[in-house]
Scaffold this active site. Sequence first.
Site, PDB file in Angstrom:
ATOM      1  N   ASP A 194      -6.189  -1.604   6.478  1.00 32.84           N
ATOM      2  CA  ASP A 194      -6.956  -3.012   6.904  1.00 32.84           C
ATOM      3  C   ASP A 194      -7.826  -3.245   5.953  1.00 32.84           C
ATOM      4  O   ASP A 194      -8.307  -4.444   5.274  1.00 32.84           O
ATOM      5  CB  ASP A 194      -7.410  -2.875   8.206  1.00 32.84           C
ATOM      6  CG  ASP A 194      -6.036  -2.240   9.159  1.00 32.84           C
ATOM      7  OD1 ASP A 194      -5.131  -2.695   9.080  1.00 32.84           O
ATOM      8  OD2 ASP A 194      -6.737  -1.693  10.284  1.00 32.84           O
ATOM      9  N   SER A 221       0.872  -1.103   0.001  1.00 30.91           N
ATOM     10  CA  SER A 221       0.237  -0.025  -0.023  1.00 30.91           C
ATOM     11  C   SER A 221       0.750   1.274  -0.018  1.00 30.91           C
ATOM     12  O   SER A 221       1.813   1.493   0.894  1.00 30.91           O
ATOM     13  CB  SER A 221      -1.139  -0.069   1.267  1.00 30.91           C
ATOM     14  OG  SER A 221      -0.294  -0.192   2.371  1.00 30.91           O
TER      15      SER A 221
END
Length: 324
Positions: free
Chosen positions: A259, A227
Amino acid sequence: MSAGHPAVLTVTPNPSVDRTLELDVLTRGEVHRATGASVEAGGKGVNVARALALHGARAAAVLPCGGVDGELLVGLLAPQRVEVVPVAIAGAVRSNTTVVEADGTTTKLNEAGPQLSGPEVEALLRTVRARLTVAPRWLASSGSLPPGAPVDLHARVVRLGRGSGTPTAVDTSGAALAAAVEAGPDVVKPNLEELCELVARELLTVGDVRAAAAGLRARGCGDVLVSLGEAGALLATAEGTWWAGGPPLVPRSTVGAGDCTLAGYLHEQGPAPRRLATAVAWGRAAVLLPGSTVPGPEQTAAGAAGVRVVPDPDPETPVKDLKP
């Protein structure tokens, strides 16, 4: 929610009760009046389970639980359709506080968490082993480790998954991530800072990130999902490498966005580019919500707008310049 066994079993060794305050501007040493406030069940694996459950997937969350905030944590999850699998501990679940300013600047104040004894760690692992007998589609072990937990706790969870034939995903940092990588998870999801720390060098270009991801795959990892914050995400698998991102956003809160990115990746069952696009859409949807609120189907569908997937991205492109 679909019938049957949990699609994803999450393990969160250091869950929390997350309290978020929204302010116009945070000034150190001053008294502030919040413009908004929320309390959510927290911890990386808990967030993954919450996001999946909101999309109709069966999700179970194994977590150490003790103290008044432990009771609050279970109570907060009860209406969210997450199956909670608590492991009793003597200590109290931690409480984290996040301050989010109007421009999206996020300041986090995280407690260390309860001290876990050796027997409590073993009880956690026994619980995971028992829950694996119902054959979940994924086992995801996520988050920081509380005091007293062995540095290879996530690695032990991965080995339990591998031993049962369950695909595993890991999202952690520091020494815990280094140990987990050696256990060979099927998916590892570092952010850029965590990947830089893991490989002990700066990663400034797409080529740098690709090389670091290839290094993890050479060490036995499966898919590497990196990410990149506002620059999207990069995915490296046995089939190839892709980057995905979307138009600029003004974030409301970045807490839990990574998440939700992992949750989207685990939820999608299509080819790698589609899994990446879904992961980025879920992460983009999360940053537009307050605190650690997770997005539902309407928000993730909106988050998918404008997301573009690029195969074999130019290795010379600086990460900060990645655009759809």
